[in-house]
Design an enzyme around this catalytic site. Structure first.
Site: not given
Length: 80
Positions: A18-20
């Site tokens: 998942k981001c980042p």
């Protein structure tokens, strides 16, 4: 996590992150590559469709291709 694709590109399979993390791991791996190197990045995070092109622009890389896949995105990036 990293392998060759047969086209001379380095592949980063970042699906499940998942981001980042997709951007951070892409940046870290690309730092070790020569200018002009081709990197294929596979992601499943929906935000990667925004984050990876932004990362390319900010870091001076060329986004050669952006493709939606069944599970996310596939990017082809030429290191600047």
């Amino acid at each position: 996590m990293t392998s060759g694709t047969g086209s001379g590109a380095v592949t980063l399979d970042l699906r499940g992150l998942k981001c980042p993390l997709p951007v951070l791991k892409s940046r870290r791996r690309m730092a070790d590559l020569a200018s002009g190197s081709l990197v294929e990045v596979l992601t499943s995070d929906p935000l990667a469709g925004i984050d990876i092109p932004h990362f390319c622009h900010e870091d001076g890389h060329r986004l050669e291709m952006l493709e939606r896949t069944e599970t996310g995105h596939r990017f082809l990036i030429r290191k600047g």
